[in-house]
Design a protein around this motif. Structure first.
Motif, PDB file in Angstrom:
ATOM      1  N   PRO A  25      -1.474   0.918   3.116  1.00  0.00           N
ATOM      2  CA  PRO A  25      -1.868   1.236   4.499  1.00  0.00           C
ATOM      3  C   PRO A  25      -2.919   2.342   4.586  1.00  0.00           C
ATOM      4  CG  PRO A  25       0.521   1.096   4.304  1.00  0.00           C
ATOM      5  CD  PRO A  25      -0.031   1.093   2.917  1.00  0.00           C
ATOM      6  N   LEU A  26      -2.793   3.380   3.740  1.00  0.00           N
ATOM      7  CA  LEU A  26      -3.775   4.465   3.779  1.00  0.00           C
ATOM      8  C   LEU A  26      -5.144   3.988   3.293  1.00  0.00           C
ATOM      9  CD1 LEU A  26      -1.579   7.421   2.508  1.00  0.00           C
ATOM     10  CD2 LEU A  26      -2.543   7.156   4.786  1.00  0.00           C
ATOM     11  N   TRP A  27      -5.151   3.166   2.249  1.00  0.00           N
ATOM     12  CA  TRP A  27      -6.424   2.608   1.769  1.00  0.00           C
ATOM     13  C   TRP A  27      -7.064   1.730   2.836  1.00  0.00           C
ATOM     14  CZ3 TRP A  27      -7.064  -2.717   1.140  1.00  0.00           C
ATOM     15  CH2 TRP A  27      -8.281  -3.110   0.571  1.00  0.00           C
ATOM     16  N   MET A  43       7.332   1.213  -3.628  1.00  0.00           N
ATOM     17  CA  MET A  43       7.120   2.375  -2.765  1.00  0.00           C
ATOM     18  C   MET A  43       5.693   2.886  -2.876  1.00  0.00           C
ATOM     19  SD  MET A  43       9.097   6.003  -2.513  1.00  0.00           S
ATOM     20  CE  MET A  43       8.466   7.258  -1.380  1.00  0.00           C
ATOM     21  N   ASN A  44       5.151   2.927  -4.084  1.00  0.00           N
ATOM     22  CA  ASN A  44       3.776   3.392  -4.251  1.00  0.00           C
ATOM     23  C   ASN A  44       2.791   2.490  -3.513  1.00  0.00           C
ATOM     24  OD1 ASN A  44       4.635   5.502  -5.859  1.00  0.00           O
ATOM     25  ND2 ASN A  44       4.361   4.380  -7.762  1.00  0.00           N
ATOM     26  N   MET A  45       3.018   1.183  -3.578  1.00  0.00           N
ATOM     27  CA  MET A  45       2.141   0.260  -2.865  1.00  0.00           C
ATOM     28  C   MET A  45       2.322   0.382  -1.351  1.00  0.00           C
ATOM     29  SD  MET A  45       0.155  -1.441  -4.880  1.00  0.00           S
ATOM     30  CE  MET A  45      -0.019   0.154  -5.647  1.00  0.00           C
ATOM     31  N   ALA A  46       3.561   0.630  -0.918  1.00  0.00           N
ATOM     32  CA  ALA A  46       3.811   0.787   0.516  1.00  0.00           C
ATOM     33  C   ALA A  46       3.115   2.023   1.075  1.00  0.00           C
ATOM     34  CB  ALA A  46       5.315   0.872   0.781  1.00  0.00           C
ATOM     35  N   LEU A  68     -11.318  -3.912  -3.470  1.00  0.00           N
ATOM     36  CA  LEU A  68     -10.109  -4.563  -2.964  1.00  0.00           C
ATOM     37  C   LEU A  68      -8.894  -4.292  -3.840  1.00  0.00           C
ATOM     38  CD1 LEU A  68     -11.572  -8.008  -1.815  1.00  0.00           C
ATOM     39  CD2 LEU A  68     -10.976  -6.040  -0.398  1.00  0.00           C
ATOM     40  N   ILE A  69      -9.110  -4.144  -5.150  1.00  0.00           N
ATOM     41  CA  ILE A  69      -7.969  -3.938  -6.044  1.00  0.00           C
ATOM     42  C   ILE A  69      -7.714  -2.453  -6.309  1.00  0.00           C
ATOM     43  CG2 ILE A  69      -8.371  -6.147  -7.172  1.00  0.00           C
ATOM     44  CD1 ILE A  69      -9.453  -4.583  -9.585  1.00  0.00           C
ATOM     45  N   ARG A  70      -8.411  -1.564  -5.588  1.00  0.00           N
ATOM     46  CA  ARG A  70      -8.262  -0.132  -5.863  1.00  0.00           C
ATOM     47  C   ARG A  70      -6.823   0.361  -5.690  1.00  0.00           C
ATOM     48  NH1 ARG A  70     -12.784   3.388  -3.286  1.00  0.00           N
ATOM     49  NH2 ARG A  70     -13.937   2.202  -4.861  1.00  0.00           N
ATOM     50  N   PRO A  71      -6.088  -0.023  -4.620  1.00  0.00           N
ATOM     51  CA  PRO A  71      -4.694   0.456  -4.521  1.00  0.00           C
ATOM     52  C   PRO A  71      -3.844   0.038  -5.710  1.00  0.00           C
ATOM     53  CG  PRO A  71      -5.418  -0.514  -2.449  1.00  0.00           C
ATOM     54  CD  PRO A  71      -6.470  -0.838  -3.457  1.00  0.00           C
ATOM     55  N   LEU A  72      -4.026  -1.206  -6.164  1.00  0.00           N
ATOM     56  CA  LEU A  72      -3.250  -1.683  -7.319  1.00  0.00           C
ATOM     57  C   LEU A  72      -3.695  -0.984  -8.590  1.00  0.00           C
ATOM     58  CD1 LEU A  72      -1.019  -3.764  -7.870  1.00  0.00           C
ATOM     59  CD2 LEU A  72      -2.809  -5.379  -8.511  1.00  0.00           C
ATOM     60  N   ALA A  73      -5.006  -0.794  -8.739  1.00  0.00           N
ATOM     61  CA  ALA A  73      -5.538  -0.180  -9.964  1.00  0.00           C
ATOM     62  C   ALA A  73      -5.124   1.282 -10.080  1.00  0.00           C
ATOM     63  CB  ALA A  73      -7.056  -0.302  -9.999  1.00  0.00           C
ATOM     64  N   LEU A  74      -4.919   1.960  -8.965  1.00  0.00           N
ATOM     65  CA  LEU A  74      -4.493   3.361  -9.007  1.00  0.00           C
ATOM     66  C   LEU A  74      -2.977   3.498  -8.947  1.00  0.00           C
ATOM     67  CD1 LEU A  74      -7.159   4.950  -6.620  1.00  0.00           C
ATOM     68  CD2 LEU A  74      -7.142   4.949  -9.107  1.00  0.00           C
ATOM     69  N   GLY A  75      -2.311   2.580  -8.241  1.00  0.00           N
ATOM     70  CA  GLY A  75      -0.857   2.686  -8.082  1.00  0.00           C
ATOM     71  C   GLY A  75      -0.089   2.321  -9.342  1.00  0.00           C
ATOM     72  N   VAL A  76      -0.570   1.296 -10.057  1.00  0.00           N
ATOM     73  CA  VAL A  76       0.140   0.864 -11.273  1.00  0.00           C
ATOM     74  C   VAL A  76       0.117   1.943 -12.365  1.00  0.00           C
ATOM     75  CG1 VAL A  76       0.120  -0.818 -13.158  1.00  0.00           C
ATOM     76  CG2 VAL A  76      -0.118  -1.582 -10.800  1.00  0.00           C
TER      77      VAL A  76
END
Length: 208
Positions: free
Chosen positions: A108-110, A101-104, A151-159
């Protein structure tokens, strides 16, 4: 016993229907009913004040052209606030403990922010990939590093967000289980553990 600690992160079902659907529809019940006045009661006044405060905090750093994002960002803030606070109640489920859910929400916003920046201000957006005053031999390496970090910012912040919420819920359940188990054996230790649980719950409310 260890498996039961992680059962709280699976969505409970009733007659095959995930209860998360009902919990996510619950905030809609807080919306004021249509009437001849915009503000009809104290709850509507509180809601209007919260929405106004959130919108001001989000939109103040942006210029006027970015204010068109106000509706989606304010709606996202209210959604996250509602489901995070509802998830702290007993026998409930917190959707934001799921990385999917966090990645979803994040990806898209990123991507929209990145593409909007590249379309409206391409020079400024690409300029962030290379800090000013960089020595010439380091330019290729720095551009590569900055591109990968972008490129990895969503993963780096979401995890980390998912890990913080998951760890907080696990600690609350572990401490509450220990407090209940020690109540009949060592009441003093149980009371101290309950105080720690209360402090941790306050911290989790702040995180939510």
């Amino acid at each position: 016993m260890n498996l039961s600690f992680f059962d709280q992160f699976s969505s409970p079902c009733l007659l095959g229907i995930p209860l998360i659907l009902l919990s996510m529809l619950f905030p809609a019940l807080l919306l004021p009913s249509p009437g001849s006045r915009w503000i009809t009661n104290r709850l509507a006044t509180l809601q209007s004040w919260c929405i106004d405060l959130i919108t001001k905090q989000l939109m103040t750093p942006l210029n006027k052209s970015g204010h068109k994002w106000a509706l989606i960002l304010t709606s996202l803030m209210i959604l996250l606030l509602s489901i995070n606070l509802l998830g702290l109640l007993p026998y409930t489920f917190t959707p934001t403990t799921q990385l999917s859910m966090n990645m979803a929400l994040a990806f898209p916003l990123w991507l929209a922010t990145l593409l909007t920046g590249l379309r409206n201000q391409p020079s400024a957006s690409l300029g962030h990939l290379l800090p000013e005053g960089t020595p010439t031999p380091l330019i290729p390496a720095l551009v590569l590093i900055e591109t990968i970090s972008l490129l990895i910012r969503p993963l780096a912040l979401g995890v980390p967000l998912t890990a913080h919420l998951t760890a907080g819920h696990l600690l609350i359940q572990l401490i509450s289980t220990a407090s209940a188990a020690l109540l009949s054996i060592m009441p003093t230790i149980s009371i101290l553990t309950t105080i720690i649980l209360l402090l941790l719950t306050i911290l989790e409310v702040a995180v939510a």
